[in-house]
Each structure stands twice: as structure tokens, then as C-alpha cells.
Scaffold this motif. Structure first.
Motif, PDB file in Angstrom:
ATOM      1  N   GLN A 149      -0.807  -4.381  -8.416  1.00  0.00           N
ATOM      2  CA  GLN A 149      -0.757  -4.515  -6.961  1.00  0.00           C
ATOM      3  C   GLN A 149      -2.152  -4.720  -6.388  1.00  0.00           C
ATOM      4  O   GLN A 149      -2.349  -5.546  -5.491  1.00  0.00           O
ATOM      5  N   GLY A 150      -3.130  -3.989  -6.902  1.00  0.00           N
ATOM      6  CA  GLY A 150      -4.504  -4.166  -6.438  1.00  0.00           C
ATOM      7  C   GLY A 150      -5.021  -5.564  -6.732  1.00  0.00           C
ATOM      8  O   GLY A 150      -5.684  -6.184  -5.897  1.00  0.00           O
ATOM      9  N   GLN A 151      -4.710  -6.075  -7.918  1.00  0.00           N
ATOM     10  CA  GLN A 151      -5.138  -7.425  -8.279  1.00  0.00           C
ATOM     11  C   GLN A 151      -4.473  -8.461  -7.377  1.00  0.00           C
ATOM     12  O   GLN A 151      -5.103  -9.443  -6.976  1.00  0.00           O
ATOM     13  N   TYR A 152      -3.218  -8.243  -7.044  1.00  0.00           N
ATOM     14  CA  TYR A 152      -2.496  -9.156  -6.164  1.00  0.00           C
ATOM     15  C   TYR A 152      -3.130  -9.174  -4.774  1.00  0.00           C
ATOM     16  O   TYR A 152      -3.322 -10.237  -4.185  1.00  0.00           O
ATOM     17  N   VAL A 153      -3.483  -7.993  -4.271  1.00  0.00           N
ATOM     18  CA  VAL A 153      -4.109  -7.924  -2.952  1.00  0.00           C
ATOM     19  C   VAL A 153      -5.461  -8.626  -2.977  1.00  0.00           C
ATOM     20  O   VAL A 153      -5.764  -9.434  -2.099  1.00  0.00           O
ATOM     21  N   ARG A 154      -6.284  -8.321  -3.981  1.00  0.00           N
ATOM     22  CA  ARG A 154      -7.624  -8.919  -4.060  1.00  0.00           C
ATOM     23  C   ARG A 154      -7.574 -10.416  -4.325  1.00  0.00           C
ATOM     24  O   ARG A 154      -8.435 -11.160  -3.882  1.00  0.00           O
ATOM     25  N   GLY A 155      -6.563 -10.835  -5.055  1.00  0.00           N
ATOM     26  CA  GLY A 155      -6.471 -12.248  -5.422  1.00  0.00           C
ATOM     27  C   GLY A 155      -5.743 -13.060  -4.373  1.00  0.00           C
ATOM     28  O   GLY A 155      -6.315 -13.496  -3.380  1.00  0.00           O
ATOM     29  N   GLY A 156      -4.463 -13.218  -4.589  1.00  0.00           N
ATOM     30  CA  GLY A 156      -3.667 -14.104  -3.746  1.00  0.00           C
ATOM     31  C   GLY A 156      -3.589 -13.702  -2.283  1.00  0.00           C
ATOM     32  O   GLY A 156      -3.731 -14.541  -1.391  1.00  0.00           O
ATOM     33  N   MET A 157      -3.386 -12.427  -2.025  1.00  0.00           N
ATOM     34  CA  MET A 157      -3.200 -11.990  -0.646  1.00  0.00           C
ATOM     35  C   MET A 157      -4.480 -12.169   0.174  1.00  0.00           C
ATOM     36  O   MET A 157      -4.424 -12.643   1.315  1.00  0.00           O
ATOM     37  N   ALA A 158      -5.617 -11.807  -0.365  1.00  0.00           N
ATOM     38  CA  ALA A 158      -6.885 -11.942   0.362  1.00  0.00           C
ATOM     39  C   ALA A 158      -7.188 -13.416   0.643  1.00  0.00           C
ATOM     40  O   ALA A 158      -7.631 -13.768   1.738  1.00  0.00           O
TER      41      ALA A 158
ATOM     42  N   LYS B 276       0.831  -1.206   0.000  1.00  0.00           N
ATOM     43  CA  LYS B 276       0.000   0.000   0.000  1.00  0.00           C
ATOM     44  C   LYS B 276       0.866   1.257   0.000  1.00  0.00           C
ATOM     45  O   LYS B 276       0.523   2.244  -0.659  1.00  0.00           O
ATOM     46  N   ALA B 277       1.993   1.234   0.697  1.00  0.00           N
ATOM     47  CA  ALA B 277       2.900   2.391   0.683  1.00  0.00           C
ATOM     48  C   ALA B 277       3.465   2.597  -0.714  1.00  0.00           C
ATOM     49  O   ALA B 277       3.529   3.731  -1.210  1.00  0.00           O
ATOM     50  N   GLU B 278       3.869   1.500  -1.370  1.00  0.00           N
ATOM     51  CA  GLU B 278       4.379   1.618  -2.735  1.00  0.00           C
ATOM     52  C   GLU B 278       3.272   2.096  -3.677  1.00  0.00           C
ATOM     53  O   GLU B 278       3.507   2.933  -4.550  1.00  0.00           O
ATOM     54  N   GLN B 279       2.076   1.584  -3.479  1.00  0.00           N
ATOM     55  CA  GLN B 279       0.956   1.980  -4.325  1.00  0.00           C
ATOM     56  C   GLN B 279       0.664   3.481  -4.163  1.00  0.00           C
ATOM     57  O   GLN B 279       0.452   4.180  -5.150  1.00  0.00           O
ATOM     58  N   ARG B 280       0.673   3.978  -2.927  1.00  0.00           N
ATOM     59  CA  ARG B 280       0.461   5.422  -2.697  1.00  0.00           C
ATOM     60  C   ARG B 280       1.535   6.245  -3.396  1.00  0.00           C
ATOM     61  O   ARG B 280       1.242   7.259  -4.040  1.00  0.00           O
ATOM     62  N   SER B 281       2.775   5.801  -3.304  1.00  0.00           N
ATOM     63  CA  SER B 281       3.878   6.506  -3.949  1.00  0.00           C
ATOM     64  C   SER B 281       3.705   6.517  -5.468  1.00  0.00           C
ATOM     65  O   SER B 281       3.897   7.552  -6.117  1.00  0.00           O
ATOM     66  N   ARG B 282       3.335   5.370  -6.032  1.00  0.00           N
ATOM     67  CA  ARG B 282       3.131   5.295  -7.482  1.00  0.00           C
ATOM     68  C   ARG B 282       1.940   6.156  -7.925  1.00  0.00           C
ATOM     69  O   ARG B 282       1.981   6.758  -8.992  1.00  0.00           O
ATOM     70  N   ILE B 283       0.890   6.204  -7.119  1.00  0.00           N
ATOM     71  CA  ILE B 283      -0.261   7.048  -7.452  1.00  0.00           C
ATOM     72  C   ILE B 283       0.155   8.510  -7.470  1.00  0.00           C
ATOM     73  O   ILE B 283      -0.205   9.257  -8.392  1.00  0.00           O
ATOM     74  N   GLN B 284       0.944   8.931  -6.487  1.00  0.00           N
ATOM     75  CA  GLN B 284       1.432  10.316  -6.468  1.00  0.00           C
ATOM     76  C   GLN B 284       2.302  10.603  -7.689  1.00  0.00           C
ATOM     77  O   GLN B 284       2.146  11.637  -8.337  1.00  0.00           O
TER      78      GLN B 284
ATOM     79  N   ASP C 262       0.697   3.263 -13.704  1.00  0.00           N
ATOM     80  CA  ASP C 262      -0.701   2.868 -13.660  1.00  0.00           C
ATOM     81  C   ASP C 262      -0.838   1.346 -13.716  1.00  0.00           C
ATOM     82  O   ASP C 262      -1.637   0.750 -12.989  1.00  0.00           O
ATOM     83  N   HIS C 263      -0.048   0.723 -14.562  1.00  0.00           N
ATOM     84  CA  HIS C 263      -0.062  -0.741 -14.662  1.00  0.00           C
ATOM     85  C   HIS C 263       0.357  -1.386 -13.338  1.00  0.00           C
ATOM     86  O   HIS C 263      -0.277  -2.347 -12.881  1.00  0.00           O
ATOM     87  N   MET C 264       1.400  -0.862 -12.718  1.00  0.00           N
ATOM     88  CA  MET C 264       1.872  -1.429 -11.453  1.00  0.00           C
ATOM     89  C   MET C 264       0.841  -1.231 -10.339  1.00  0.00           C
ATOM     90  O   MET C 264       0.639  -2.131  -9.511  1.00  0.00           O
ATOM     91  N   ILE C 265       0.179  -0.102 -10.314  1.00  0.00           N
ATOM     92  CA  ILE C 265      -0.866   0.153  -9.320  1.00  0.00           C
ATOM     93  C   ILE C 265      -1.988  -0.868  -9.480  1.00  0.00           C
ATOM     94  O   ILE C 265      -2.463  -1.462  -8.501  1.00  0.00           O
ATOM     95  N   THR C 266      -2.400  -1.104 -10.708  1.00  0.00           N
ATOM     96  CA  THR C 266      -3.454  -2.071 -10.991  1.00  0.00           C
ATOM     97  C   THR C 266      -3.010  -3.481 -10.618  1.00  0.00           C
ATOM     98  O   THR C 266      -3.769  -4.237  -9.999  1.00  0.00           O
TER      99      THR C 266
END
Length: 180
Positions: free
Chosen positions: A83-92, A22-30, A77-81
Motif C-alpha cells: 500500500q505504501g508503494q502504491y501511494v508513493r508510486g502511482g497515486m502520487a 490509510k485506514a486499511e493500512q492503520r488497521s493492518r498495522i494494528q 506486513d506485505h500488504m502494508i508495504t
């Protein structure tokens, strides 16, 4: 070490990984959002220098700037997406397995990611965002190339610049569409 202790430890490691992602995702979004402003600034700078110098072929710097900044935008944008897919998929799924709460752990720990993925307006927002992204990164570059075509003599160097710019911007447009 008991099985329950080992699962608790794995769950803590998983949550630490989540925090890191999530920290990396926030940084990439910024970074991604700042690239829009950087592109607008670069386009304004190219236009200002072009008008001040009275040399319309300088507009060919626009496709270069837009392509470089646009590609970085696409990558973030690709990396943010991803990461979200990884969280929703495997991590969850791993969190549910480790906690023994089945789907309840997924909702408890990753509710935001799961809610956002199920949003019924997501598809229309993505299409609109695609249009905005293409207009932001490809539009000014294409407009600059049209202006160069219309306002300058078509020397071999200008033609080479136009061809290179067109190839770069078309390639960027394909990547923007592909990663959306």
C-alpha cells in the motif's frame, strides 16, 4: 462538465481512495502488532501446558502456533508495504498530474510517505526488524523442537511432528526473509 471540474472530481476521488488506503493500512498495522503479542501468549500457553502436563512432546504445538500467527504477520506486513508503494508510486504521480503542480503536489499531499521512503537509516532498521521478526516467530518454535528432540523418546509420531514443524518453520522463515 469542464476539464477543470472533471480533474477536481478525479482528485477528490483519489484523495478518498488515499483516506481509505490509510485506514486499511492503520488497521493492518494494528493487527500485525497484535500478532506479536498473540505469538508470545501462545508460546507461553504451550510452555505452561507442557510443564503442567509433564509431556515435552506438547511443545510441538509451538511450531504450529508460531507458523500460523507468523504467516498472518507476514501477510499483513506485505500488504502494508504494498500500500505504501502504491501511494508513493502511482497515486502520487496521478495527484501531481491532476493538480497540475507536478512534483509539488506529491510533496504537499504525500510528504510523509515520500520522506519515509528516503530515510537513510531505513535499510539498517529493516535488517534489525528482520532479525527480530525471525526471532519472534521462528525462534520459539525452533527452541521447542530442539527441546522435544532432546527430552523425549523419538517415536514415529514425535518424529513426524518434528519434521512437520521443521518444514513449517523453515517455510515461514523463507517467507519472512522474502517479504522483507
Amino acid at each position: 462538465m469542464s476539464e477543470e471540474t472533471a480533474r477536481d472530481m478525479q482528485l477528490r476521488v483519489l484523495l478518498a481512495e488515499y483516506d481509505s488506503l490509510k485506514a486499511e493500512q492503520r488497521s493492518r498495522i494494528q493487527q500485525r502488532d497484535h500478532l506479536v503479542y498473540a505469538t508470545l501468549t501462545a508460546v507461553a500457553a504451550v510452555l505452561t501446558v507442557t510443564v503442567a502436563a509433564g509431556r515435552w512432546e506438547l511443545l510441538l504445538l509451538g511450531p504450529l502456533a508460531c507458523t500460523v500467527l507468523g504467516w498472518k504477520y507476514v501477510h499483513n506486513d506485505h500488504m502494508i508495504t504494498a500500500q505504501g508503494q502504491y501511494v508513493r508510486g502511482g497515486m502520487a504521480a496521478r495527484a501531481a498530474e491532476l493538480s497540475g503542480l507536478n512534483g509539488g503536489a506529491q510533496r504537499l499531499m504525500f510528504g510523509w510517505e515520500l520522506e519515509r521512503a528516503a530515510d537513510r537509516w531505513k535499510a539498517s532498521r529493516r535488517r534489525f526488524q528482520l532479525a527480530v521478526t525471525l526471532a519472534t516467530f521462528c525462534g520459539p518454535a525452533a527452541a521447542g523442537m530442539v527441546a522435544v528432540w532432546a527430552l523425549t523418546s523419538r517415536t514415529p509420531l514425535v518424529l513426524a511432528g518434528l519434521v512437520a514443524g521443521a518444514v513449517a518453520v523453515a517455510g515461514l522463515a523463507v517467507q519472512i526473509v522474502r517479504y522483507r
